[in-house]
Scaffold this motif. Structure first.
Motif, mmCIF file in Angstrom:
data_model
loop_
_atom_site.group_PDB
_atom_site.id
_atom_site.type_symbol
_atom_site.label_atom_id
_atom_site.label_comp_id
_atom_site.label_asym_id
_atom_site.label_seq_id
_atom_site.Cartn_x
_atom_site.Cartn_y
_atom_site.Cartn_z
ATOM 1 N N ALA A 442 1.937 -6.521 -4.144
ATOM 2 C CA ALA A 442 1.030 -7.436 -4.843
ATOM 3 C C ALA A 442 1.200 -8.864 -4.329
ATOM 4 C CB ALA A 442 1.287 -7.374 -6.343
ATOM 5 N N ARG A 443 2.424 -9.244 -4.010
ATOM 6 C CA ARG A 443 2.654 -10.590 -3.463
ATOM 7 C C ARG A 443 2.091 -10.696 -2.043
ATOM 8 N NH1 ARG A 443 7.661 -9.690 -6.113
ATOM 9 N NH2 ARG A 443 8.656 -9.040 -4.162
ATOM 10 N N ALA A 444 2.203 -9.620 -1.268
ATOM 11 C CA ALA A 444 1.738 -9.658 0.121
ATOM 12 C C ALA A 444 0.222 -9.520 0.222
ATOM 13 C CB ALA A 444 2.415 -8.541 0.924
ATOM 14 N N LEU A 445 -0.396 -8.885 -0.777
ATOM 15 C CA LEU A 445 -1.844 -8.622 -0.732
ATOM 16 C C LEU A 445 -2.506 -9.141 -2.010
ATOM 17 C CD1 LEU A 445 -1.470 -4.913 0.443
ATOM 18 C CD2 LEU A 445 -2.166 -6.834 1.898
ATOM 19 N N PRO A 446 -2.459 -10.462 -2.235
ATOM 20 C CA PRO A 446 -2.974 -11.002 -3.502
ATOM 21 C C PRO A 446 -4.478 -10.836 -3.670
ATOM 22 C CG PRO A 446 -2.466 -12.776 -1.958
ATOM 23 C CD PRO A 446 -1.926 -11.514 -1.348
ATOM 24 N N TRP A 447 -5.182 -10.563 -2.588
ATOM 25 C CA TRP A 447 -6.639 -10.430 -2.661
ATOM 26 C C TRP A 447 -7.091 -9.042 -3.119
ATOM 27 C CZ3 TRP A 447 -8.232 -6.578 0.621
ATOM 28 C CH2 TRP A 447 -7.367 -6.251 1.676
ATOM 29 N N LEU A 448 -6.164 -8.076 -3.141
ATOM 30 C CA LEU A 448 -6.514 -6.731 -3.617
ATOM 31 C C LEU A 448 -6.478 -6.703 -5.142
ATOM 32 C CD1 LEU A 448 -4.780 -3.968 -1.429
ATOM 33 C CD2 LEU A 448 -7.204 -4.203 -1.925
ATOM 34 N N PRO A 449 -7.549 -6.281 -5.809
ATOM 35 C CA PRO A 449 -7.500 -6.147 -7.272
ATOM 36 C C PRO A 449 -6.364 -5.224 -7.688
ATOM 37 C CG PRO A 449 -9.744 -5.901 -6.445
ATOM 38 C CD PRO A 449 -8.857 -5.909 -5.245
ATOM 39 N N GLN A 450 -5.683 -5.577 -8.762
ATOM 40 C CA GLN A 450 -4.488 -4.836 -9.160
ATOM 41 C C GLN A 450 -4.722 -3.333 -9.338
ATOM 42 O OE1 GLN A 450 -3.238 -3.170 -12.022
ATOM 43 N NE2 GLN A 450 -1.235 -2.924 -11.020
ATOM 44 N N PRO A 451 -5.799 -2.898 -10.008
ATOM 45 C CA PRO A 451 -5.995 -1.442 -10.138
ATOM 46 C C PRO A 451 -6.146 -0.737 -8.788
ATOM 47 C CG PRO A 451 -7.370 -2.627 -11.712
ATOM 48 C CD PRO A 451 -6.807 -3.648 -10.778
ATOM 49 N N LEU A 452 -6.853 -1.380 -7.848
ATOM 50 C CA LEU A 452 -7.026 -0.782 -6.529
ATOM 51 C C LEU A 452 -5.712 -0.760 -5.774
ATOM 52 C CD1 LEU A 452 -8.766 0.422 -4.313
ATOM 53 C CD2 LEU A 452 -9.412 -1.911 -3.621
ATOM 54 N N LEU A 453 -4.964 -1.853 -5.846
ATOM 55 C CA LEU A 453 -3.662 -1.913 -5.183
ATOM 56 C C LEU A 453 -2.740 -0.820 -5.722
ATOM 57 C CD1 LEU A 453 -1.463 -3.266 -3.422
ATOM 58 C CD2 LEU A 453 -0.974 -4.741 -5.386
ATOM 59 N N ALA A 454 -2.684 -0.675 -7.057
ATOM 60 C CA ALA A 454 -1.800 0.321 -7.657
ATOM 61 C C ALA A 454 -2.189 1.721 -7.211
ATOM 62 C CB ALA A 454 -1.848 0.206 -9.183
#
Length: 532
Positions: A442-454
């Motif tokens: 999440a710190r490395a990819l702050p532009w990804l929405p959290q649900p999508l990142l998870a």
């Protein structure tokens, strides 16, 4: 836009003419054997008639477990073997496997408390535990686990096992095999095999799309065919193992399989805590209720004799009603068949031990090895939890016959995406390591929405960078073909995970099918047809 290279799709045109080992069956056992053998330096071809994990291996209860109820059938060896494997597997892929606590409400009319207490104590001590906590007895009043249950259940026993995304486990084992040099052919059928030159001449036929084209874009009009010379053959065809011997090889198997259908239902979430339940029934069956895909509860399974085509197994109305009734016996909230948002069924190929009760048939496996007229190993039975050990034993058996003596290697190896050490300092505790990995991502990819990142982190682990590539914004992931599913992920699934059709993507590689409409799924299918 040019068509995507089907590097993982297994074109017959790129197939080697000879190999050390040809494995028939792209379920968990076949993929595991191909992985182990390729990692020891053997040349391997893995052949699956449909998609990877298209049947039994994607239709399990999705547990990494020793099998607490098998203790009642005195299968101590099987339970111990599976308990040892639990933590080996949990460490190998913390993105798709994690520890899970199970709550067993006590019903005095079923089994006495002393029997359950003795069973969970034995379950704790049959094998060494380093990751999973031990069992305990709890009072349900005031406990989160008691809130969704009927008030007559006042106490429970809690123990540990593990959860796995079963279909992804198969794909990752096959991906690891391919990374180590194996050729993985999906939608390819073995039409026959006969002894030749001390090995096998194996005939293959492409069963892919009818609209396949040749290199100049012309319709081929018919699936392709090839012949491969293999020094040894593995029959890991699961429910089709006997059929393969009798039909594809004109051989009589010395063992017999008992095909038992297990059905599951998925309903909207019934409880908010992260624990699962094990429920007892008067017919001596047990059923699990498990948190599933954040918004749902998975309930299963049944044990029903199956005498039809294993590929056409479906949860019937009687099984769905049975699962709803049993769950409703414990939960405060009634469950009706109309609440079911999805159901699935798989046929388990169990080694026939002449047990009268399908639920009592052993879940252990047997490897039958023949050297004449050529090396042939048939896998009878098995379960997901013991797939790595089964594969290791299979290759230990086969390798000497091929003059190959490389040692076993998979016990401490990570599956693709499971090595998180480049991102975080690993602690050896799978659930803690994954949460640290998710936070770092999440710190490395702050532009990804959290649900999508998870979701991406859970599916792909440390290979998430291969999915997103050079993207620096959501727009860089390409068109959102269906809600939450972008072109970048589809390209990855085609390129590296053998995805060819919408069902491969929305049900086996992901579980987005639970949230997508029929129109959404049709768009995924259209995209795949246009780009593959």
């Amino acid at each position: 836009m040019p068509d995507l290279p089907l590097a993982a799709a297994g074109s017959l045109g790129g197939l080697p003419e000879r190999c050390d080992l040809l494995v028939v069956g792209g379920g968990i056992n076949g993929a595991g054997i191909a992985r182990d053998a390729a990692g020891r330096g053997l040349s391997v071809v893995l052949v699956e008639q449909h998609d990877l994990a298209a049947h039994t291996s994607s239709a399990s209860t999705k547990l990494i477990h020793g099998g607490l109820r098998y203790l009642e059938h005195y299968e101590f060896g099987l339970v111990r073997k599976a308990l040892i494997e639990r933590e080996v597997l949990l460490r190998s892929a913390p993105h798709i496997m994690w520890p899970l606590r199970f709550v067993m409400p006590h019903d005095p009319s079923m089994r006495p408390a002393w029997m359950i207490r003795m069973g969970v104590w034995l379950y704790d001590h049959l094998a060494r535990r380093e990751v999973l906590p031990g069992s305990e007895a709890i009072r349900l009043a005031g406990h989160p686990a008691g809130e969704p249950l009927k008030p007559e259940f006042s106490r429970a026993f809690v123990y540990s096992d593990g959860w796995v995304d079963d279909a992804r486990l198969v794909v990752l084992a096959a991906r690891d095999a391919a990374d180590r040099g194996a050729a993985v052919l999906t939608r390819t059928r073995v039409t026959g095999a006969e002894q030749a030159e001390g090995g096998w001449r194996v005939h293959l036929r492409d069963t892919g799309r009818a609209d396949a084209t040749d290199g100049d874009g012309r319709s081929t009009g018919a699936p392709g065919a090839r012949t491969v010379r293999a020094r040894a053959l593995v029959n890991a065809a699961g429910p089709w193992a006997m059929q393969f011997l009798q039909g594809g090889m004109q051989r009589a198997g010395r063992r017999s399989l008992r095909l038992v259908k297990g059905s599951h239902i998925v309903v909207p979430k019934l409880f908010d805590h992260p624990m699962a339940y094990l429920f007892q029934n008067a017919d001596k069956r047990i059923v699990f209720a498990i948190p599933y895909e954040r918004d749902f509860t998975l309930i299963g399974t049944t044990d029903v004799e199956h005498r039809e085509d294993p590929g056409r197994a479906r949860a019937d109305a009687g099984e769905i009603a049975y699962l709803c009734e049993l769950a409703g016996r414990y939960f405060r909230k009634p469950i009706a068949p109309s609440d079911v948002v999805w159901s699935y069924a798989g046929v388990r190929p169990l080694l026939d031990d002449e047990s009268g009760d399908p639920s009592a048939v052993t879940r252990d496996y047997l490897l039958e090895f023949e050297t004449a007229p050529a090396p042939l190993l048939t896998v009878w039975g098995g379960k997901i939890t013991t797939f790595r050990k089964l594969a290791e034993e299979a290759v230990d058996t086969l390798a000497p016959a091929l003059g190959h003596h490389a040692p076993a290697w998979t016990r401490g190896a990570k599956l693709p995406g499971g090595d998180l050490s480049a991102t975080i300092p690993e602690t050896g505790l799978p659930d803690r390591d994954f949460q640290s990995f998710l936070q770092a991502s999440a710190r490395a990819l702050p532009w990804l929405p959290q649900p999508l990142l998870a979701r991406l982190a859970r599916l792909y682990g440390s290979r998430i960078d291969r999915v997103i590539g050079d993207a620096r914004s959501l727009a860089d992931l390409g068109e959102e073909v269906a809600p939450g599913l972008h072109e970048a992920e589809l390209r990855y699934l085609v390129r590296e995970e053998w995805a060819r059709e919408a069902a491969d993507v929305v049900w086996r590689r992901t579980k987005l099918g639970l949230r997508l409409s029929a129109a959404d799924v049709a768009r995924v299918e259209d995209w795949l047809r246009a780009h593959c």
